[in-house]
Motif scaffolding. Structure first.
Motif, PDB file in Angstrom:
ATOM      1  N   SER A   1      47.628  54.551  39.280  1.00  0.00           N
ATOM      2  CA  SER A   1      46.915  55.822  39.091  1.00  0.00           C
ATOM      3  C   SER A   1      47.617  56.992  39.772  1.00  0.00           C
ATOM      4  CB  SER A   1      45.482  55.695  39.613  1.00  0.00           C
ATOM      5  OG  SER A   1      45.477  55.345  40.989  1.00  0.00           O
ATOM      6  N   LEU A   2      48.187  56.775  40.966  1.00  0.00           N
ATOM      7  CA  LEU A   2      48.882  57.861  41.646  1.00  0.00           C
ATOM      8  C   LEU A   2      50.121  58.283  40.861  1.00  0.00           C
ATOM      9  CD1 LEU A   2      49.161  59.774  44.040  1.00  0.00           C
ATOM     10  CD2 LEU A   2      50.385  57.955  45.263  1.00  0.00           C
ATOM     11  N   SER A   3      50.883  57.295  40.377  1.00  0.00           N
ATOM     12  CA  SER A   3      52.065  57.609  39.578  1.00  0.00           C
ATOM     13  C   SER A   3      51.686  58.400  38.338  1.00  0.00           C
ATOM     14  CB  SER A   3      52.774  56.310  39.181  1.00  0.00           C
ATOM     15  OG  SER A   3      53.835  56.569  38.284  1.00  0.00           O
ATOM     16  N   GLU A   4      50.615  58.012  37.680  1.00  0.00           N
ATOM     17  CA  GLU A   4      50.192  58.719  36.475  1.00  0.00           C
ATOM     18  C   GLU A   4      49.777  60.151  36.808  1.00  0.00           C
ATOM     19  OE1 GLU A   4      47.110  56.322  34.889  1.00  0.00           O
ATOM     20  OE2 GLU A   4      48.456  54.705  34.226  1.00  0.00           O
ATOM     21  N   ALA A   5      49.089  60.342  37.938  1.00  0.00           N
ATOM     22  CA  ALA A   5      48.671  61.687  38.334  1.00  0.00           C
ATOM     23  C   ALA A   5      49.877  62.562  38.660  1.00  0.00           C
ATOM     24  CB  ALA A   5      47.729  61.606  39.530  1.00  0.00           C
ATOM     25  N   ILE A   6      50.879  61.987  39.323  1.00  0.00           N
ATOM     26  CA  ILE A   6      52.083  62.746  39.649  1.00  0.00           C
ATOM     27  C   ILE A   6      52.827  63.146  38.379  1.00  0.00           C
ATOM     28  CG2 ILE A   6      54.381  62.577  40.690  1.00  0.00           C
ATOM     29  CD1 ILE A   6      53.101  60.894  42.911  1.00  0.00           C
ATOM     30  N   HIS A   7      53.013  62.202  37.463  1.00  0.00           N
ATOM     31  CA  HIS A   7      53.712  62.519  36.216  1.00  0.00           C
ATOM     32  C   HIS A   7      52.955  63.581  35.416  1.00  0.00           C
ATOM     33  CE1 HIS A   7      57.165  59.952  36.284  1.00  0.00           C
ATOM     34  NE2 HIS A   7      56.440  58.869  36.547  1.00  0.00           N
TER      35      HIS A   7
ATOM     36  N   ASP B   1      61.881  63.538  49.824  1.00  0.00           N
ATOM     37  CA  ASP B   1      60.987  62.695  50.614  1.00  0.00           C
ATOM     38  C   ASP B   1      59.677  63.463  50.768  1.00  0.00           C
ATOM     39  OD1 ASP B   1      59.584  61.615  52.841  1.00  0.00           O
ATOM     40  OD2 ASP B   1      61.420  60.747  53.632  1.00  0.00           O
ATOM     41  N   ILE B   2      58.587  62.923  50.239  1.00  0.00           N
ATOM     42  CA  ILE B   2      57.349  63.688  50.164  1.00  0.00           C
ATOM     43  C   ILE B   2      56.156  62.739  50.219  1.00  0.00           C
ATOM     44  CG2 ILE B   2      57.223  63.608  47.640  1.00  0.00           C
ATOM     45  CD1 ILE B   2      56.347  66.529  47.654  1.00  0.00           C
ATOM     46  N   THR B   3      55.042  63.218  50.687  1.00  0.00           N
ATOM     47  CA  THR B   3      53.792  62.468  50.606  1.00  0.00           C
ATOM     48  C   THR B   3      52.957  63.034  49.472  1.00  0.00           C
ATOM     49  OG1 THR B   3      52.763  63.945  52.224  1.00  0.00           O
ATOM     50  CG2 THR B   3      53.728  61.912  53.060  1.00  0.00           C
ATOM     51  N   ALA B   4      52.135  62.200  48.901  1.00  0.00           N
ATOM     52  CA  ALA B   4      51.274  62.652  47.807  1.00  0.00           C
ATOM     53  C   ALA B   4      50.017  61.799  47.766  1.00  0.00           C
ATOM     54  CB  ALA B   4      52.011  62.561  46.465  1.00  0.00           C
ATOM     55  N   ASP B   5      48.921  62.429  47.438  1.00  0.00           N
ATOM     56  CA  ASP B   5      47.671  61.732  47.181  1.00  0.00           C
ATOM     57  C   ASP B   5      46.892  62.573  46.178  1.00  0.00           C
ATOM     58  OD1 ASP B   5      46.543  63.848  48.645  1.00  0.00           O
ATOM     59  OD2 ASP B   5      46.425  62.665  50.478  1.00  0.00           O
ATOM     60  N   ALA B   6      45.739  62.089  45.784  1.00  0.00           N
ATOM     61  CA  ALA B   6      44.958  62.789  44.773  1.00  0.00           C
ATOM     62  C   ALA B   6      44.611  64.204  45.212  1.00  0.00           C
ATOM     63  CB  ALA B   6      43.687  62.003  44.456  1.00  0.00           C
ATOM     64  N   GLY B   7      44.333  64.381  46.507  1.00  0.00           N
ATOM     65  CA  GLY B   7      43.962  65.705  47.003  1.00  0.00           C
ATOM     66  C   GLY B   7      45.106  66.704  46.940  1.00  0.00           C
ATOM     67  N   SER B   8      46.315  66.280  47.366  1.00  0.00           N
ATOM     68  CA  SER B   8      47.446  67.210  47.368  1.00  0.00           C
ATOM     69  C   SER B   8      47.903  67.543  45.956  1.00  0.00           C
ATOM     70  CB  SER B   8      48.614  66.633  48.172  1.00  0.00           C
ATOM     71  OG  SER B   8      49.146  65.476  47.562  1.00  0.00           O
ATOM     72  N   ILE B   9      47.696  66.622  45.011  1.00  0.00           N
ATOM     73  CA  ILE B   9      48.035  66.911  43.617  1.00  0.00           C
ATOM     74  C   ILE B   9      47.030  67.894  43.034  1.00  0.00           C
ATOM     75  CG2 ILE B   9      48.234  65.920  41.312  1.00  0.00           C
ATOM     76  CD1 ILE B   9      49.215  63.327  42.718  1.00  0.00           C
ATOM     77  N   ALA B  10      45.755  67.678  43.296  1.00  0.00           N
ATOM     78  CA  ALA B  10      44.713  68.550  42.753  1.00  0.00           C
ATOM     79  C   ALA B  10      44.798  69.966  43.323  1.00  0.00           C
ATOM     80  CB  ALA B  10      43.338  67.956  43.022  1.00  0.00           C
ATOM     81  N   SER B  11      45.208  70.087  44.585  1.00  0.00           N
ATOM     82  CA  SER B  11      45.277  71.403  45.227  1.00  0.00           C
ATOM     83  C   SER B  11      46.578  72.145  44.937  1.00  0.00           C
ATOM     84  CB  SER B  11      45.135  71.248  46.743  1.00  0.00           C
ATOM     85  OG  SER B  11      46.286  70.611  47.285  1.00  0.00           O
ATOM     86  N   GLY B  12      47.559  71.459  44.354  1.00  0.00           N
ATOM     87  CA  GLY B  12      48.856  72.073  44.103  1.00  0.00           C
ATOM     88  C   GLY B  12      49.811  71.986  45.275  1.00  0.00           C
ATOM     89  N   GLU B  13      49.380  71.411  46.386  1.00  0.00           N
ATOM     90  CA  GLU B  13      50.273  71.275  47.540  1.00  0.00           C
ATOM     91  C   GLU B  13      51.513  70.465  47.170  1.00  0.00           C
ATOM     92  OE1 GLU B  13      48.078  69.596  50.742  1.00  0.00           O
ATOM     93  OE2 GLU B  13      46.496  71.095  50.647  1.00  0.00           O
ATOM     94  N   PHE B  14      51.296  69.418  46.367  1.00  0.00           N
ATOM     95  CA  PHE B  14      52.406  68.562  45.977  1.00  0.00           C
ATOM     96  C   PHE B  14      53.473  69.349  45.225  1.00  0.00           C
ATOM     97  CE2 PHE B  14      54.369  66.076  42.564  1.00  0.00           C
ATOM     98  CZ  PHE B  14      55.047  65.114  43.304  1.00  0.00           C
ATOM     99  N   GLU B  15      53.067  70.141  44.223  1.00  0.00           N
ATOM    100  CA  GLU B  15      54.069  70.852  43.430  1.00  0.00           C
ATOM    101  C   GLU B  15      54.755  71.949  44.235  1.00  0.00           C
ATOM    102  OE1 GLU B  15      51.919  73.812  40.412  1.00  0.00           O
ATOM    103  OE2 GLU B  15      50.773  71.964  40.671  1.00  0.00           O
ATOM    104  N   GLU B  16      54.054  72.526  45.208  1.00  0.00           N
ATOM    105  CA  GLU B  16      54.676  73.566  46.028  1.00  0.00           C
ATOM    106  C   GLU B  16      55.725  72.985  46.965  1.00  0.00           C
ATOM    107  OE1 GLU B  16      53.525  77.311  48.918  1.00  0.00           O
ATOM    108  OE2 GLU B  16      52.058  75.724  48.550  1.00  0.00           O
ATOM    109  N   VAL B  17      55.381  71.883  47.626  1.00  0.00           N
ATOM    110  CA  VAL B  17      56.354  71.238  48.509  1.00  0.00           C
ATOM    111  C   VAL B  17      57.548  70.733  47.693  1.00  0.00           C
ATOM    112  CG1 VAL B  17      56.734  69.350  50.136  1.00  0.00           C
ATOM    113  CG2 VAL B  17      54.585  70.625  50.191  1.00  0.00           C
TER     114      VAL B  17
END
Length: 513
Positions: free
Chosen positions: A69-75, A144-160
């Motif tokens: 599920s995390l991989s699918e959310a990231i993609h 090298d990055i961390t990711a979870d459902a919260g950081s993907i939903a908030s856009g933190e993941f794409e910004e980092v």
């Protein structure tokens, strides 16, 4: 490098809807398979495993991520906004790069390593475990990055991701980051050295770009300030990230900060000078300090990508071409970049030079131009309308003359830059990060870019630091002897500075992560 979770504040500038749509749709979406997700291989205790390279470095042991599920959310996140733009840019950079990378097991793409360490880092080399085969060394860059459902939903993941990919792009086209002199903790608020400022400033410039292109509802809510306030936003690094989104587009980092109060504790004044976001509207940074400011570099890159005739996507590809034209790190990478852009794209030499002069108020080429702009700013801050209007015409005309002189070869774009006059004191220790309570690194300063607070910490709160700052205001020092003469140093003071210069030369190499 970003070593913290991100909360975005209000955006200072917003792309017009037409420009935003052009940026989103300038190129067709790229399949998310061009991003390759990998994760740590773990031991029986759940700890991430590492291996040693032939040259003795310890690097991660990783494996591909297949499904979940995390991989699918990231993609899914990578298929929208800035995500589809980066793989084509990376392919362009790989094709232009003179620095070989070899990772046959993963192929070519943007590698994302989902680690346990909070934050984001641009790194190189890891071992890849494929099934029952022996691990093989992957000699390529990865995020090298961390990711979870919260950081993907908030856009933190794409910004980092955008920030760290900026570092990857520079390393593909300019090579490994070289050793740098400054040990001062880097941030958008800090003055470090020209290489650190260029590297981090470019990464920072990708963050407001990601914010403007985002289609992630949570990210849009944050940048439009529709998310509920939280006390956690009081934390320094969250506020510093907010400044990346607002003050970078507004060019706020060209200004000096208020001087420390007389009699202030040198250590407390130094710390306050690094973390304070206050500005003195009557003083602009000199040319050396402009080139060593991450915030100033970020503003220039942001405007270069967003203010051109093409959409940001095409500007990024032109930027990659200019970086490839330069092909290596120099002691003054921003100056090399301005010249390289003009050589790679001759019709844009004048517009790029004008943009740099406007961003820095000509400080790298002319002290007089910088002082005229500072005087104008002071009049504006004081609401002296008639004087401001008259001065505005003069400053604009002066900047245009300056651009003409630079492009015409009558004045060097770095004519007002002095050499790096580096000194160090092993007895004066500073933390590696602002929030650390353990001073572990020696204070290292350039006498042409050190602030009054810097000098008072190293040289004690006394007249020597103030005399150096006052003498430098009349023009950068061309050598240590020039400093000794113009600041009227006594024999004992000269010997002290000479000893600190020798101490710097004796320091081991320092490479930031």
């Amino acid at each position: 490098m970003i070593a913290f979770r991100i909360v975005i504040g209000m955006i200072g500038l917003v792309l017009a809807p037409s420009a935003l749509e052009a940026a989103r749709h300038a190129r067709p979406p790229v399949a998310s398979e061009t991003y390759i997700l990998i994760e740590p291989v773990r031991d029986g205790g759940g700890h991430a495993r590492t291996m040693q390279t032939p040259d003795g470095r310890v690097v991660p042991l990783a494996r591909r991520i297949v499904g979940g599920s995390l991989s699918e959310a990231i993609h899914a996140a990578l298929r929208i906004a800035i995500g589809p733009l980066l793989p084509a840019l990376d392919a362009d950079a790989r094709a232009r790069s003179r620095y070989p990378n070899h990772c046959p097991d993963l192929g070519a793409g943007i590698f994302i390593y989902l680690s346990d360490e909070d934050g984001g880092f641009a790194r190189k080399d890891l071992y890849l475990q494929e099934g029952a085969s022996a691990p093989r060394l992957c000699e390529d860059h990865y995020i090298d990055i961390t990711a979870d459902a919260g950081s993907i939903a908030s856009g933190e993941f794409e910004e980092v991701l955008a920030h760290e990919y900026g570092h990857v792009l520079l390393r593909r086209l300019l090579g490994p980051i070289p050793a740098t002199p400054s040990r001062t903790p880097h941030s958008v608020l800090a003055v470090t050295d020209p290489v650190t400022a260029f590297d981090e400033g470019f990464g920072i410039s990708m963050q407001p770009l990601a914010a403007r292109l985002t289609a992630t509802p949570g990210f849009r809510a944050r940048i439009e300030r529709r998310d509920p306030p939280s006390p956690r936003d009081f934390w320094f690094s969250r506020h510093e990230t907010w400044l990346r989104e607002t003050a970078v587009p507004n060019d706020d980092f060209v200004f000096e900060k208020p001087e420390p109060a007389a009699g202030a504790d040198p250590r407390e004044a130094w710390t306050a000078s690094l973390v304070s976001a206050q500005i003195d509207p009557c003083r602009l940074k000199n040319g050396n300090r402009m080139l060593a400011s991450e915030g100033v570099a970020a503003t220039f890159f942001y405007r270069l990508v967003n203010d051109g005739p093409e959409p940001p996507t095409e500007r990024l590809h032109k930027l990659a071409a200019a970086l490839a034209h330069i092909g290596r790190w120099t002691d003054a990478p921003m100056i090399a970049f301005i010249r390289g852009w003009g050589e790679a794209f001759p019709p844009e030499r004048m517009p790029a030079t004008r943009l740099f002069v406007q961003t820095t108020y000509g400080a790298t080429a002319s002290d007089a131009a910088m002082q005229a702009a500072a005087t104008l700013s002071c009049k504006g801050a004081g609401a002296a309308l008639d004087d401001f209007v008259d001065g505005l015409k003069s400053v604009r005309a002066g900047q245009e003359r300056l651009v003409g002189d630079i492009v015409g070869g009558r004045l060097a774009i770095d004519a007002a830059i002095g050499p790096g006059l580096w000194i160090a004191d092993r007895a004066v220790r500073i933390p590696a990060q602002f929030w650390s309570t353990t001073p572990g690194l020696p204070l290292v300063l350039d006498l042409n870019s050190a602030s009054a607070a810097d000098l008072r910490l190293m040289l004690d709160a006394g007249p020597l630091a103030d005399r150096i700052v006052s003498a430098r205001a009349e023009g950068r020092f061309r050598s240590f002897d020039d400093l000794f003469d113009r600041a009227r140093l006594l024999s004992m003071e000269r010997r002290r500075i000479e000893g600190l210069a020798a101490a710097y030369q004796a320091l081991p190499r320092f490479v930031r992560e």
